[in-house]
Motif scaffolding. Structure first.
Motif, short mmCIF file in Angstrom:
data_model
loop_
_atom_site.label_atom_id
_atom_site.label_comp_id
_atom_site.label_asym_id
_atom_site.label_seq_id
_atom_site.Cartn_x
_atom_site.Cartn_y
_atom_site.Cartn_z
N ALA A 24 6.75 7.74 3.58
CA ALA A 24 7.95 8.51 3.92
C ALA A 24 8.01 9.82 3.13
N ASP A 25 7.36 9.81 1.98
CA ASP A 25 7.32 11.01 1.16
C ASP A 25 6.16 11.93 1.54
N GLY A 26 5.41 11.54 2.57
CA GLY A 26 4.34 12.40 3.06
C GLY A 26 2.97 12.12 2.49
N PHE A 27 2.84 11.05 1.72
CA PHE A 27 1.53 10.72 1.17
C PHE A 27 0.75 9.85 2.15
N ARG A 28 -0.56 9.93 2.04
CA ARG A 28 -1.40 8.96 2.72
C ARG A 28 -1.57 7.78 1.76
N VAL A 29 -1.50 6.59 2.29
CA VAL A 29 -1.46 5.41 1.42
C VAL A 29 -2.51 4.39 1.84
N GLN A 30 -3.18 3.85 0.87
CA GLN A 30 -4.05 2.71 1.11
C GLN A 30 -3.67 1.62 0.12
N VAL A 31 -3.67 0.39 0.59
CA VAL A 31 -3.32 -0.73 -0.29
C VAL A 31 -4.55 -1.60 -0.53
N ALA A 32 -4.76 -1.93 -1.79
CA ALA A 32 -5.81 -2.88 -2.14
C ALA A 32 -5.15 -4.06 -2.83
N ASN A 33 -5.62 -5.28 -2.53
CA ASN A 33 -4.99 -6.47 -3.09
C ASN A 33 -5.56 -6.91 -4.42
N ASP A 34 -6.74 -6.41 -4.73
CA ASP A 34 -7.33 -6.76 -6.02
C ASP A 34 -8.33 -5.68 -6.43
N GLY A 35 -8.95 -5.91 -7.57
CA GLY A 35 -9.87 -4.92 -8.12
C GLY A 35 -11.07 -4.63 -7.22
N GLU A 36 -11.57 -5.68 -6.56
CA GLU A 36 -12.73 -5.50 -5.68
C GLU A 36 -12.39 -4.58 -4.51
N GLU A 37 -11.23 -4.86 -3.89
CA GLU A 37 -10.80 -4.03 -2.77
C GLU A 37 -10.55 -2.59 -3.24
N ALA A 38 -10.01 -2.49 -4.44
CA ALA A 38 -9.73 -1.16 -4.98
C ALA A 38 -11.02 -0.37 -5.14
N LYS A 39 -12.05 -1.05 -5.65
CA LYS A 39 -13.33 -0.38 -5.87
C LYS A 39 -13.90 0.15 -4.55
N VAL A 40 -13.84 -0.70 -3.51
CA VAL A 40 -14.35 -0.31 -2.19
C VAL A 40 -13.57 0.92 -1.69
N ALA A 41 -12.23 0.86 -1.84
CA ALA A 41 -11.39 1.96 -1.36
C ALA A 41 -11.70 3.25 -2.09
N ILE A 42 -11.91 3.15 -3.40
CA ILE A 42 -12.17 4.35 -4.21
C ILE A 42 -13.54 4.94 -3.87
N ASP A 43 -14.52 4.05 -3.62
CA ASP A 43 -15.85 4.54 -3.24
C ASP A 43 -15.81 5.27 -1.91
N GLU A 44 -14.95 4.81 -1.02
CA GLU A 44 -14.84 5.44 0.29
C GLU A 44 -14.21 6.82 0.20
N GLU A 45 -13.13 6.92 -0.54
CA GLU A 45 -12.44 8.20 -0.69
C GLU A 45 -11.69 8.18 -2.01
N THR A 46 -12.01 9.14 -2.86
CA THR A 46 -11.34 9.19 -4.15
C THR A 46 -9.86 9.50 -3.95
N PRO A 47 -8.98 8.60 -4.39
CA PRO A 47 -7.55 8.89 -4.22
C PRO A 47 -7.09 9.95 -5.20
N ASP A 48 -5.96 10.57 -4.90
CA ASP A 48 -5.39 11.56 -5.82
C ASP A 48 -4.61 10.89 -6.93
N LEU A 49 -4.20 9.65 -6.67
CA LEU A 49 -3.44 8.91 -7.66
C LEU A 49 -3.53 7.42 -7.35
N ILE A 50 -3.49 6.60 -8.39
CA ILE A 50 -3.52 5.15 -8.19
C ILE A 50 -2.27 4.54 -8.82
#
Ligand code: CA
Length: 233
Positions: A24-50
């Motif tokens: 709602a604030d205009g950010f693109r959001v991805q959700v990861a449920n654990d560290g493994e998912e987070a790692k995959v998400a970060i490898d795909e596209e470096t987020p601007d903030l976690i």
């Protein structure tokens, strides 16, 4: 493009609440449920903030934060830690591990949003207009600020103008005479070697990390800034 926020949180209702409010604030959001998912998400596209929850199944948020801080490509990503109430020592440990900020659960959503915006204003000024971006370098004309991979660079006024000039035409080779005209102006007499001196200073300022040198010296022709695709790999 709008800033991307990665939410690492295993509690689904909270993850949904964060997604909803961040979007709602205009950010693109991805959700990861654990560290493994987070790692995959970060490898795909470096987020601007976690936004990183402390309590996660498997690898804890604290450990994940430590790993991100020791990774070359991830050490500059701003992290807001979510911690449980009353874990004062844990909070201190969280910050010591390199989180930029923390909020204590249960937290107020507007407060978290305010902190997300505050950190992104500092770390990702490219989300504001009148900004040039080439590869991992961002130059904000209004704020007179240059960052590389989120790290602020200190440039002298001439180096700033030189970088700005090169970034306006990524990939294009400029002769020393063209750079003198474009950066110093036609009216000022400056020796062409001056360009080399300032290119040297600019390189020194922007290559402090272990990133690749984006400035290309073309023998007999001049200089260009590479239009890098991915330099933080
Ligand atoms: Ca959790």
């Amino acid at each position: 493009m709008s800033a991307k926020v990665l939410v690492v949180e295993d509690e689904e209702p909270l993850a949904l609440l964060l997604r909803y409010n961040l979007e709602a604030d205009g950010f693109r959001v991805q959700v990861a449920n654990d560290g493994e998912e987070a790692k995959v998400a970060i490898d795909e596209e470096t987020p601007d903030l976690i936004v990183l929850d402390w309590m996660l199944p498997g690898v804890s948020g604290l450990e994940l934060c430590r790993r991100l801080r020791s990774g070359k490509a991830t050490r500059n990503i701003p992290i807001i830690m979510l911690t449980a109430r009353g874990e004062e020592t844990d909070r201190v440990r969280g910050l010591a591990t390199g989180a930029d900020d923390y909020v204590v659960k249960p937290f107020s959503v507007p407060e978290l949003m305010a902190r997300v915006r505050a950190i992104l204003r500092r770390a990702s000024p490219e989300r504001i207009a009148n900004v040039l971006m080439v590869g991992d370098i961002t130059l904000d004309r209004d704020a007179h600020r240059v960052t590389r991979n989120g790290r602020e660079l200190r440039l002298g006024p001439t180096e700033f103008r030189l970088l700005e000039f090169l970034m306006q035409s990524p990939g294009r080779v400029f002769s020393r005479a063209q750079l003198l005209d474009g950066v110093w102006g036609r009216d000022i007499y400056v020796d062409e070697r001056t360009v080399d001196v300032h290119i040297g200073r600019l390189r020194k300022a922007i290559n402090r990390g272990r990133e690749k040198d984006p400035i290309r010296t073309v023998r007999g022709a001049g200089y260009a800034i590479n239009d890098m695709v991915a330099v933080n790999a």
